[in-house]
Design an enzyme around this catalytic site. Sequence first.
Site, PDB file in Angstrom:
ATOM      1  N   LYS A  77       0.850  -1.203   0.000  1.00 18.67           N
ATOM      2  CA  LYS A  77       0.000   0.000   0.000  1.00 18.67           C
ATOM      3  C   LYS A  77       0.880   1.245   0.000  1.00 18.67           C
ATOM      4  O   LYS A  77       1.903   1.291   0.709  1.00 18.67           O
ATOM      5  CB  LYS A  77      -0.901  -0.045   1.241  1.00 18.67           C
ATOM      6  N   SER A 152      -9.649   1.802   3.037  1.00 17.30           N
ATOM      7  CA  SER A 152      -8.795   2.558   2.139  1.00 17.30           C
ATOM      8  C   SER A 152      -7.776   1.695   1.403  1.00 17.30           C
ATOM      9  O   SER A 152      -7.173   2.160   0.436  1.00 17.30           O
ATOM     10  CB  SER A 152      -8.045   3.631   2.929  1.00 17.30           C
ATOM     11  N   SER A 176      -9.774  -0.584   7.215  1.00 16.01           N
ATOM     12  CA  SER A 176      -9.238  -0.465   5.857  1.00 16.01           C
ATOM     13  C   SER A 176      -8.556  -1.687   5.270  1.00 16.01           C
ATOM     14  O   SER A 176      -8.232  -1.682   4.090  1.00 16.01           O
ATOM     15  CB  SER A 176      -8.276   0.709   5.792  1.00 16.01           C
TER      16      SER A 176
END
Length: 484
Positions: A77, A152, A176
């Site tokens: 990420k 997210s 997330s």
Amino acid sequence: MELYNLTIEGARVAIDRGEISPVDLINAVFKRIETVEEKVKSYVTLTQGVALDRAKQAEDFKGEAKPLLHGIPVAVKDNICTEDIRTTCASKILKNFVPPYESTVTRRLKEHCFILPGKTNLDEFAMGSSTENSAFGYTRNPWDLERVPGGSSGGSAAAVAADECIAALGSDTGGSIRQPAAFCGVVGLKPTYGRVSRYGLVAFASSFDQIGPITKNVKDSAIMLNAISGHDIYDSTSANMDVPDFVSGLGQEIKGMKVGVPKEYFIEGLESEVEGSVKEAIKKLESLGAVPVEISLPHTEYAIAAYYILATSEASSNLSRYDGVRYGLRVTGDDLIDMYMKTREEGFGPEVKRRIILGTYSLSSGYYDAYYRKAQQVRTLIKQDFEKAFKSVDIIVTPTTPTTAFKAGEKTGNPLQMYLSDIFTISLNLSGVPGISIPCGFTSENLPVGLQIIGNHFDEESILKAAYAYEQATDWHKRKPDLI
Ligand code: GLN
């Protein structure tokens, strides 16, 4: 089956037997990326050159026992710092930020000889539930390209579901990792707060943030957790305690395991097909010998409100460092204050600004007691709910999300609706306990449903054991989206 369909475990076996090489594997992954990335858009940055170099180095490995992730492509990420590789947080303010250091998790992955295919998309600074808050375009759900992948860590979850990597890392502040894993039909684990170092994870809300794996199955999740866990002198909140071998506990029976089912999680707003799949999953666990027990987590209804006061307060403080002086973007102004204002005006997107304003407000002297202190008190009550529950049960199961993946654009105009996506995941971050989301069904529209399994502090072993037993008895995790 194609090479890019492999799990970590499968790829390792093939590499160890000499059937495939790390270069074959990374090439297969990049071929897949070439075919589907245009539709899914999981990545912010692709690192093909570095990846190929690393794969070649991995082939030269001469030692006896190969490291855990030898030759395995793991996407990361883009809020986790990677030395010499751009780390943007999907924000204009960090668009050209190249960290001069490595986060502890990626350093550990490197020690295990992983290959980085690229950095994945996210909501700006991990604030959101759909990956639509990215400054670099949004990611689509591989199961239905009109829908969001969740957020997210939507880029990481979509990349795993679309086989654009073998596994990925996400971060979870309020859901997330688990929520996008549920939306994309993959496995997402949020470890106990303190289990995994946050050093090099760009801070959103430091007392909630935790890095964890997103994988194709439960065993891979345990392998990844083995690779990234453990104390780190660079993170004072990382726990100085022994880390068990998370793989070796898999495969044990779950007979007699007490499974709490909290009544507050089966409420109005829960989609009936989600409820149906989760109830079936509980029956399946029961058929494997587990014993469901109805429990109560009475303060659940206050979790979202408390989280959005506390997380925004921490964010308002953490994000003050983006001032045009120390990192990233600078927009020149007439004087220092003007430069700060123009830089932040230009660099941050609307959701980030909304949160900085809200957090600054609740921390300000006139409102601190009414909002921030009150929310901290609620946090304690929520933590106590779990402490009490775990006196009588071993794990707790719930739906991961109230609905399946929603359509792109459906909630962007209404932040409060968007915030409700995390209603079942947020309490775990408030109390620090670990949770995993695993696939437990599909709706009539062929959208994946996630089952959340919650454990006591530092008891990832129990949730992995139960998740593995369930996975062995079902085959939801084997389904693949039809992308071509
Ligand atoms: N969706 C939640 C939020 O917007 C959680 C985000 C996260 O876990 N990073 O804050």
